[in-house]
Structures are given as structure tokens and as C-alpha cells.
Design an enzyme around this catalytic site. Structure first.
Site, short mmCIF file in Angstrom:
data_model
loop_
_atom_site.label_atom_id
_atom_site.label_comp_id
_atom_site.label_asym_id
_atom_site.label_seq_id
_atom_site.Cartn_x
_atom_site.Cartn_y
_atom_site.Cartn_z
CG MET A 1 -1.70 -1.21 1.45
SD MET A 1 -2.68 -1.07 2.95
CE MET A 1 -3.38 -2.72 3.04
CG MET B 1 -4.28 -2.44 -2.52
SD MET B 1 -4.66 -3.01 -0.85
CE MET B 1 -3.34 -4.18 -0.65
CG MET C 1 -10.18 -5.45 -3.61
SD MET C 1 -9.01 -6.47 -2.69
CE MET C 1 -9.29 -5.89 -1.01
C1 DX5 Z 1 -7.01 -5.22 2.43
C2 DX5 Z 1 -6.00 -6.21 1.96
C3 DX5 Z 1 -6.29 -7.59 2.40
C4 DX5 Z 1 -6.23 -7.80 3.87
C5 DX5 Z 1 -7.29 -8.77 4.21
O1 DX5 Z 1 -6.75 -3.99 1.91
O2 DX5 Z 1 -5.95 -6.23 0.53
O3 DX5 Z 1 -5.46 -8.55 1.74
O4 DX5 Z 1 -4.99 -8.28 4.34
O5 DX5 Z 1 -7.40 -8.79 5.56
P1 DX5 Z 1 -8.62 -9.46 6.33
O6 DX5 Z 1 -8.64 -10.91 5.95
O7 DX5 Z 1 -8.24 -9.21 7.74
O8 DX5 Z 1 -9.89 -8.76 5.90
ZN ZN Z 2 -4.89 -8.02 -0.43
#
Ligand code: DX5
Ligand code: ZN
Length: 217
Positions: free
Chosen positions: A36, A67, A136
Site C-alpha cells: 500500500m 494497492m 475485493m
Molecule cells: C485489504 C487487503 C487484504 C487484507 C485482508 O486492503 O488487501 O489482503 O490483508 O485482511 P482481512 O482478511 O483481515 O480482511
Molecule cells: Zn490483499
């Protein structure tokens, strides 16, 4: 057999090697790595040095979820760091077709992630070029959020699109996956599940990966 991809984002960053070894020895299939940039998403996680370090410890393919804005600037760097799958966001990619070809030319599997508001129909004309679609099921940026139920419909719709063209594209779901909802997501047509909080907030993460794997059979 479904694929389980535990997310490193929820691991203990002081004990990454220990946590990656636990994942190596568990029923997991991939290691999900969330990069990120504080621009595409309102959070900053980790980048290339952690991916390179994780590669040294992981026996599983690194499933790298970018991201970040302008992801194409870093394809080569992530390939060198050891990414096996490189997933870019549709919303961050003006020239998605070109990006997919570039990722594959660097020897990685090419993935496309869709935010919760982005319809799967936008992938129609590029689906045959995608190895993995990452749906997502939360707004990206943070672990530990609740699963957005509408994602189930998106998975089912995408499953139909993939089957209609006879593609081998894998459907992966990311965000709010639990032992309780895993079976329903797989039933809708998903091939792979990411799980961060569910795994690492549990008393026995390895057992939880096993339970996810069994629920997702
Ligand atoms: C969120 C990430 C996910 C995150 C998922 O922005 O892309 O990969 O690690 O985490 P959980 O399973 O805790 O929702
Ligand atoms: Zn992810």
C-alpha cells in the site's frame, strides 16, 4: 481443491520469519502480500524490501497485491524481489492490457483486483489475458474489516463470464473472509481465499488455516 492465501499484513512484523514458517507448514497454498502506498489507499503497509525478505523464507508462491498508483513503474522491481503473482488494481491502470502483458513477460502470473464498486463486466474484453482476478470484498487499505455480502454476486457473475469463454482465470476473494463464510464464497465460484485477521487473530493460526481449507473444499 480451493486455494488459501494467508495475508502477511496481519502477521507479527517483529517475527515475520516465524509467521512465514508457520504458513509454510500449514495447509496454506499461497502467501498474500499487501503493498500500500498511502495514495491509492489511505494506508501505507510495506514494500520491496519486505517482499524480498519474505521470498527468502516462503516455500509458497508470493501472491503480491499492489494497492498503489502507477503500478507499472515497479513491475520489474517486484519481479526481482521475488513476486510470483503480481496483482494490479483496474482502477489504477489506464493501460491494463499492456500491464498484463508486461507482468507475464517478466515471468509472473498477472492479476487484476477490483474495488467493491467496480463491476466485473469491465473485465469482459481482457478476461482471456488475466491469470487471477482478485475481487475485493472490503474497501482496500486495512485488514480486519467486515465482508461486503454483495461480493458473492460478483463472484458468481465472474464465474459465469470465465466459464463462458473457457478461460483458466482463477477467482480470488480478499477481505473479511472467515471460517464461517468461506464455504459460501467458494460455492459462488471462487478458487482462492485471502485471510488475514481470521488467521492471525485466532489462538491457533495454523489450525485456522486448516479450518479455512476444509470449509473451502
Ligand atoms: C485489504 C487487503 C487484504 C487484507 C485482508 O486492503 O488487501 O489482503 O490483508 O485482511 P482481512 O482478511 O483481515 O480482511
Ligand atoms: Zn490483499
Amino acid at each position: 481443491m480451493s486455494i488459501i492465501s494467508p495475508s502477511l499484513l496481519s502477521a507479527d512484523f517483529l517475527h515475520l520469519e516465524r509467521d512465514i514458517n508457520m504458513i509454510n507448514d500449514s495447509a496454506a497454498n499461497w502467501l498474500h502480500c499487501d503493498v500500500m502506498d498511502g495514495r491509492f489507499v489511505p494506508n501505507i503497509s510495506f514494500g520491496l524490501p519486505i517482499i524480498a525478505a519474505a521470498k527468502k523464507a516462503s516455500k509458497l508462491p508470493l501472491d503480491v497485491h499492489l494497492m498503489i498508483v502507477e503500478p507499472e513503474k515497479y513491475f520489474e522491481a517486484f519481479a526481482k524481489a521475488g513476486a510470483d503473482h503480481l496483482i494490479v488494481h483496474l482502477e489504477a491502470s489506464t493501460h491494463l492490457h499492456r500491464s498484463l502483458q508486461s507482468i507475464k513477460a517478466l515471468g509472473m502470473k498477472a492479476g487484476v483486483a477490483l474495488n467493491p464498486h467496480t463491476p466485473v463486466s469491465l473485465l469482459q474484453d481482457v478476461l482471456m489475458d488475466i491469470d487471477i482476478v482478485l475481487i475485493m470484498s472490503v474497501n482496500p487499505g486495512f485488514g480486519g474489516q467486515s465482508f461486503i455480502e454483495h461480493s458473492i454476486k460478483k463472484v458468481a457473475e465472474l464465474r459465469q463470464m470465465v466459464d463462458a469463454i473457457g478461460a483458466s482465470t482463477l477467482i480470488e476473494v480478499d477481505g473479511g473472509v472467515t471460517v464461517e463464510n468461506a464455504a459460501a464464497i467458494i460455492k459462488a465460484g471462487a478458487d482462492a481465499l485471502v485471510a488475514g485477521n481470521t488467521v492471525f487473530s485466532s489462538a491457533d493460526p495454523s489450525k485456522t488455516i486448516q479450518l479455512l481449507s476444509e470449509a473451502a473444499k
